[in-house]
Design a protein around this motif. Structure first.
Motif: not given
Lengths: 176, 176
Positions: B57, B30-31, B26-27, B33-35
């Motif tokens: 990641c 989320a990361t 999940e992290w 998506e941030l990028f």
DNA sequence: GCTCTTGTTCATTTTTTCTTGAACTAATCG
DNA sequence: CGATTAGTTCAAGAAAAAATGAACAAGAGC
């Protein structure tokens, strides 16, 4: 005789052409192009670049009709574009005595242009980024062992980046 | 609970959600998506944001197959995206012993990321802008009377803007 | 040498974004 | 008032950008 008259009305030397209502001088064309390219560089539609460019060149504020006619764009584009340019503070409306139409003039201050752009286009995205970071931190907290170590190291990097970039904007505004 | 979180992150296509959920934490989602959002903010394709995010990641360098599989993107996108990311210095290839495939790792230094981006994406446009300015200056020089006065005043503003912005980049690089 | 793996290229398709134009609101003028 | 003008909105079309996948090149391993 009549040939001369038609000539002087329809088309003649570039200077008097410039004075007539619906044509653009070469330097204006070149300047508008400059803004169109700059706009596309920062992800703004071409038509908005054109409109801003035209207003930038014009000494007097222009009504929407003039913009539509000189740039040969649609009413919809002009209205939409002017609306957004107003929102980000790149143009202002000016009320002209004895004319019911709104007149628009370009904001010429770089600092204002910049902060208006940031506040309206980038700002929301940056706030969003902060929320996302927090979310990643939550998810990271739920992990265990080595997976957690890796995730936390990355998170540290992201936080570091965020620190640095948030120090950036105020500084840029000071210089512009 | 966790289903809800994943849902809110992945673009509601069930297939890609499943494929992603199988191999990405999940992290990581989320990361990534941030990028993706950061990439779109600066006008870079989504797939490149995804690829960089995944590599960011990952502790170990990844071969292209892994990227294609985990992100569920096409070979063409992956190859194209990696090529560009390499060009701007955002990823590097790493040679892994006993494996013929190239392995890719993300550049984690903010300053390097930034200057690579500038040099490759913005730089050319800025140079271009200088040429355009010179062209406008030429055209302005050919004008006469009031028309010339207006044009020269605008040109002065443009030159002023250019001065300020060109002082900007070195300063930003110092801070990042 | 042949084959199988790795990676690139590019024409086509898909997706996204921008522009247009016509219908609509509002409001000024005669 | 009614006619005319100014300006907005939005559905549909056009244009631009990105993703796909199949054909192709390069080269390692057998």
């Amino acid at each position: 005789m009549s040939v001369f008259l038609v000539d002087s009305l329809a088309q003649s030397d570039p200077d008097s052409l410039n004075a007539s209502a619906n044509s653009l001088a070469e330097w204006e064309l070149a300047t508008i192009e400059l803004f169109v390219h700059a706009a596309q560089l920062i992800g703004i539609p071409k038509s908005m670049g054109q409109i801003y460019g035209l207003l930038f060149c014009s000494e007097e504020p222009l009504p929407m009709d003039a913009i539509i006619e000189r740039l040969a764009i649609s009413k919809g584009s002009a209205s939409q574009g002017l609306k957004t340019l107003r929102q980000i503070g790149a143009v202002q409306t000016v009320y002209q005595h004895g004319d019911r139409r709104d007149h628009y003039k370009a904001e010429l201050g770089l600092r204002r242009l910049f902060s208006g752009f940031i506040a309206n286009q980038m700002g929301p995205h940056l706030d969003n980024g902060v929320r996302r970071l927090e979310h990643i931190a939550e998810l990271t907290g739920q992990l265990e062992n080595e997976a957690r170590d890796v995730a936390e190291e990355r998170l540290k990097i992201l936080r570091n980046w965020h620190n640095k970039t948030s120090k950036l904007l105020p500084l840029v505004q000071k210089i512009l």
